[in-house]
Each structure stands twice: as C-alpha cells, then as structure tokens.
Design an enzyme around this catalytic site. Sequence first.
Site: not given
Length: 425
Positions: A160, A354
């Site tokens: 991540c 995102c």
Amino acid sequence: MAHIVIMGAGLGGMPAAYEMRAALGKEHQVTVVSAVDYFQFVPSNPWVAVGWRQRDEVILQVAPLLERKGIQFIAKAVTQIDADNSQLVLDGGQELGYDYLVITTGPKLSFDEVPGAGPHGGHTHSVCTVNHAETFWAEYQEFLKNPGPVVVGAMPMASCFGPAYEFAFILDTDLRRRKIRNKVPITFVTSEPYIGHLGLGGVGDSKSMLESELRGHDMKWITNAKTTKVEDGKLFVTQLDDQGQVLKDHEVPFKLAMMLPAFKGVDAVAAVPKLCNPRGFVLIDEFQRSKAYKNIFSAGVCVAIPPVEVTPVPTGAPKTGYMIETMVSAIVHNIADELKGQPVNTKATWNAICLADMGDTGAAFVALPQIPPRNVNWFKKGKWVHLAKIGFEKYFMRKMKTGNSEPVYEKYVLKALGIVRLADK
C-alpha cells in the site's frame, strides 16, 4: 435461520455488516466480531499524524451503530478459527458458531521483518492505525522544536504505497505552513522499482507526475530500496538495480521516520490449514469464497492477490477502497443467493480507484482493471482531489453513522471522477 459472522469492523467489515443486514431477512442473524470496539477511517490517519485531525473525528464507537441496525457486536479478538466445525474461539475462551464466516480483518503489520522498525520498541513510525498516527503526532510536536532530516516511504513487501506518498506531501505542506521546511530534508525511500509504480505497475503518467512533484517539493528519493535494518537515527538500505543486483548501500540519517511495513495475514486466520497462502492471506475464488471452505468468504486487504509483476525488491498489490467495496457487495449477494437455494454468481470488479491527498492539492488514479492491460489507465492531479478527499471523508463517516447500506464509491468517487474526465474532454 443462518448465522453470519463478520470478522473485523473496518472499511470492509462495517459496510459488509450493513449490506448483509439490509439484504437478509430478519430470521437470519448477523454478528460482527472485532478486536477493538471502534471503527477508524484509515485514510484520515496521515492527517491525524500532523495534527490536522483529532482522534474523535476519525473514529466511531461500533456497538451502538450496529445494535441500532439489529446487528450483534462482540468486542473481542478471535484467537482460533475451527473451520472444519464452523466455530470461532474468542479471547477469554468464548466459543461462537457460524453458518457463514466473512473475514475482513485487514492485515497484520509485519514490522518484525525489518530489525529496528515499528513504533513499538523500534525507530520508525506508521500511519496504518489511528494509534500509530497519534504516536507520530506526539513525537512530531517535539520534533518541531528542533527539526532535522525525515525519512518517509515503504519497506520491502509493502503493498500500500499511496499513503506513503500522501504522508510525504502532507508533511511537506505542514512544514511549509510552519515556515520551517528549509530545516527538514526529506528522503523518500521505497521498495517500488520506480516512483509512481504504486504496486500496480504504474497508472497512466504516475511515474513522471510523481517524480515531478517530488522534485518540485525538494525531496530526494531511493527506489528499489531494500531496507535491511533501522537504528536510532539511521535507516540502512540496499538499493538494487533492475536485475536485482546490489547497486549501492545507503545509510540514510533521520530524526523522524515514517515507513509503511509489509503486510501479512492476522495470526488466527493464517493458522487455519489450507485457508491461506504462505503470508497468511486468504485464498479465494472468483466469488470471494475460500477455495478450501465453502462457507468462508473474505474481502479487503486480507485476501490473496498476486503482484501485478515481479519487481527486484518484492512488492505487493494494493487493495483500494472501491475494490474492497465491490468485494463486500459480491459476498453479500452470494450469501443471500445461497440462502435462497440459488447458485452464487456475483463477482467483484477488482478495479483500482484512489483519491490521494497531497496537502494542498492531490492526485487521483483509475486502473480498470487493476492488473494490466487496462480498459482505463488514468492519473490526474489537482486541488479538486484534495477537496474531494475531504468531502469523501465526511460522506463515508456519515454512511457509518447512519448505517447506509448503499455503495459509496459508486455514488461519490465515480461521480467526482466522471465530472473531471468530462471536463478534460
């Protein structure tokens, strides 16, 4: 009557509980089990770390929210899963049977893979939890009195990377506002093979755009970085070339460090025979169901997704919020269909979308699907992303408070991105 137990009360678990309760008849019982008694909006943690948010702005007490919807909540950690007998053992020895188990635990933060890393007894910080963000904030306030070098980035096997970039730019913005950025050299150290890889093989023009942003904010960087150990004030990094050979060894000095760790599966899940891969992530089929146990489903960071490509320093594939939301919806539909005696047939989209805050601007990307080649491969920067993320934080927290079972990424993020893409044309 069926009993559906959901492990975890985070970004996957809470929406799963609300959607499950809305989809199933009242004759079926839904129970959420979590090691902590609060929900935390993880994307806000970088803001907490620099004092832009307070803890009570990004967490919610879970019990009253779920109980109001007729969902049972147990604030205990799961210590064992007896998958063959469909039973959980909770902290203290309590046993809890289930007809279906939905695993949405998120990851175990594997700081111990790098000696000296981590906020508990180590020398680096994290923004993976609100507690870790508060720990950084406490040390940051002392740091501001006598500033020095900062290291931000991601360890080997991290998956991540977005929050590392976010945090670097948020920290830069905060230091500039305090007029002491000139006293704080920032080095970005990442296991990615290049800036903007993001665990996705890059998205659109992410490489050149993020490199440009780092240069524009006067940040140095080290890619293909294999962090080997951390000592007080010093990060030891072996930089590899594209063939995986040692290019250079670095000793990066710091007064404050935030390095995202590698993820693994939580212990109770990883210990179940045939359930997980070697790192403890749940092996699932196309319907989000365990390959070994037909009454276990899983969604979110805890599922096994192979990397999009082999990299010199190992990296994982991220699981973004929109992807998690579609996984959760697929699970709910599939369990509801099984209870009706129908075959499961709903699949998650596994698309990556995102919104990344950068302090006073932001970057958005869309990768449809996540694994290349893609139908949509789009990356854009602008102040609108910063504002959109603030708005989404409020929108998502309101969903959690009200128990809204509708998908929020489709209603909010895709609408925002659609407006921008039309404006581009």
